[in-house]
Design an enzyme around this catalytic site. Structure first.
Site, short mmCIF file in Angstrom:
data_model
loop_
_atom_site.label_atom_id
_atom_site.label_comp_id
_atom_site.label_asym_id
_atom_site.label_seq_id
_atom_site.Cartn_x
_atom_site.Cartn_y
_atom_site.Cartn_z
N ASP A 141 31.22 29.20 47.48
CA ASP A 141 30.89 30.54 46.96
C ASP A 141 29.47 30.89 47.38
O ASP A 141 28.52 30.29 46.88
CB ASP A 141 31.04 30.57 45.44
CG ASP A 141 31.06 32.00 44.90
OD1 ASP A 141 30.56 32.92 45.60
OD2 ASP A 141 31.57 32.21 43.79
N ARG A 143 28.29 34.09 47.26
CA ARG A 143 28.00 35.45 46.82
C ARG A 143 26.69 35.54 46.05
O ARG A 143 26.35 34.65 45.28
CB ARG A 143 29.15 35.97 45.93
CG ARG A 143 30.41 36.22 46.70
CD ARG A 143 31.54 36.62 45.80
NE ARG A 143 31.94 35.55 44.90
CZ ARG A 143 32.92 35.65 44.02
NH1 ARG A 143 33.59 36.77 43.90
NH2 ARG A 143 33.23 34.63 43.25
#
Ligand SMILES: [Zn+2]
Length: 219
Positions: A141, A143
């Site tokens: 991840d 983000r």
């Protein structure tokens, strides 16, 4: 030292963060939104927030939606993104006001569209979504929610009721200075094609998905 030269040849200071560029009315099948466009000077991304009704500064019903071309536009059943986006837009309209920030650059939890498609190919061979990213040498991840926090600040928002099942999103937004007064679950009925993916999100990425307990017959 380099300096930015403006289009008219005048020197302008280098900008950072997000800049509000445009505000356009956007009638949709869900209701009439304002599409507020931003330029992220740090990454160069164009971003948009859909705003419905008159926004307060506190406890604003908000969704930070990570871009997912396959789910949002093509109706992919690999993930539940398209249904979540529609549910969030419906929810802010039902509430009378709210914000959906559509975060570009978040494809495949930040690995890009081609990275995501490569990861989906590996998932078709039996890897889960976490294993697939790692097998490709990509982060699980990547983000960042700093841009979302910048957009919310620009809209005068101090605290949100965040439509999300992802505790990491809440933590990240709070790190960037937006208070999360409440988390509002955004649970989508699973289907045969995404149940494995959703279980992985629950078991390996800590998503809060209690409704999966009711699904036993596809395992
Ligand atoms: Zn998706």
């Amino acid at each position: 030292m380099t300096e930015n030269i403006g289009v008219l040849g005048t020197k302008s200071p280098r900008r950072s963060g997000v800049e509000r560029v445009v505000n356009a009315p956007l009638p949709t099948v869900y209701g009439k939104f304002q599409a507020i466009g931003y330029l992220d000077h740090d990454r160069g991304d164009e971003q948009v927030a859909l705003v419905y009704g008159d926004i307060d500064s506190d406890r604003v019903l908000t969704r930070l939606h990570s871009e997912c071309l396959t789910g949002d536009a093509f109706g992919s059943q690999h993930c539940e993104c398209g249904d979540q986006l529609a549910a969030a837009l419906r929810a802010v309209v039902a509430e009378g006001s709210g914000i959906v920030v559509y975060l570009r650059g978040h494809e495949g939890r930040g690995i890009g569209l081609l990275g995501k498609l490569r990861a989906m190919a590996l998932q078709a061979e039996g890897l889960d979504t976490v294993e697939a990213n790692l097998a490709l040498g990509l982060p699980v991840d990547a983000r960042d929610y700093g841009v979302a926090a910048g957009i919310l600040s620009d809209l005068g928002v101090r605290s949100v009721r965040l439509m999300s099942n992802n505790p990491r999103k809440r933590e990240s937004l709070e790190r960037h200075g937006i208070e999360v007064a409440e988390t509002v679950p955004l649970l989508i009925e699973p289907c045969e094609n995404n149940i494995t993916y959703l279980r992985t999100k629950r078991e390996r990425l800590d998503h809060v998905l209690p409704h999966l307990d009711a699904v036993a017959h596809w395992s």
